[in-house]
Design an enzyme around this catalytic site. Sequence first.
Site: not given
Ligand code: SAM
Ligand code: DTB
Ligand code: SF4
Length: 332
Positions: A53, A57, A60, A97, A129, A189, A261
Amino acid sequence: MDIRNDWSFEEIQAIYDKPLLELMYEAATIHRKHNQTGEVQVCTLLSVKTGGCPEDCAYCPQAARYHTGVKAHKLMDVDEVLAKANEAKQNGSTRFCMGAAWREVRDNRDFDKVLEMVKSVNQIGLEVCCTMGMLSGDQAKKLKEAGLYAYNHNLDTSEEHYDKIITTRTYQDRLNTIGNVRNAGISVCSGGIIGMGENDEARIGMIYTLATLPQHPESVPVNALVAVEGTPLEEMKRVSVFEMVRMISTVRIVMPKTMVRLSAGRLDMTTAEQALCFMAGANSIFAGDKLLTTPNPSFTDDMEMFRLLGLKPRAAFKEPQMEASEMSVTAE
Ligand code: SAM
Ligand code: DTB
Ligand code: SF4
């Protein structure tokens, strides 16, 4: 009316700051009044496009710029996704989802494929979703027409703390996407993460923004940061269950009918700790042994937890419970 969109920051802060047991009792009472307690929505996640990506973030593991060991994978095929959705349904999930590590949805062949995925998962009777980044109004309409039930797009944190976590898109971008989803008639959501070094004001600020949207999100995920090696937040200490309970209780009190959730971070929690979260008003979980890229409790362990706590999975496509006072209004 019990459902309010005119909360002030101070009012929410006063709730958040209550003694923990008092706060939890109040949240449990509101939960009991507005929702079927004991019913928990079981939702399965599938990463349909993983890693690589372009965003930054800080939490992430899928951001290309960090070295986290996540292997990038192109968009999955519709058949593979459908097989996973069927498996999730067999295991008792009612919401499926699909996550994509994109900055935004683009109008290309991948989007056409996503529309196919949405159609086919909807056809097997699951609430579909998606969480795929920013979305235009037009794209939201197309997803709705294909049968999309909900879209996840988190605020992640408060507006003030936001630029310490993400710099490649703005808070306003996020609000715009949420608005596009709402206008297309898709269930919203949106929630966030705690444990990213934010203070209490940032946690309250995020709840304040969600609770003062023109309409509350139908679901609010509360994630505990999963600190992944290689990300800027790798050294963060994991949040305590008391912080999760405080957050969940406050969300429950200010958004009484919203599904709250208990999201990322459950693997590190005992059944007793999760029980406190359900008592405080959490009524949805992500099930299945993987979230998007990190591990999660297995279906078997969760079903054992449900048995122990007397919880049962909630049926698909169920509207929020109506109270007697509201029924007479809608019957007119
Ligand atoms: N790329 C898209 C976005 O950012 O909206 C969708 C996927 S993103 C992984 C969805 C959500 O997962 C993020 O907004 C964040 O709140 C959650 N998330 C990602 N990495 C995480 C982590 N290490 N711990 C907890 N929540 C996480
Ligand atoms: C949300 O709030 N939590 C989920 C879902 N929406 C997409 C994602 C959590 C991701 C945790 C890190 C991972 O497994 O990559
Ligand atoms: Fe990309 Fe992760 Fe940010 Fe979603 S949360 S935009 S997958 S870097």
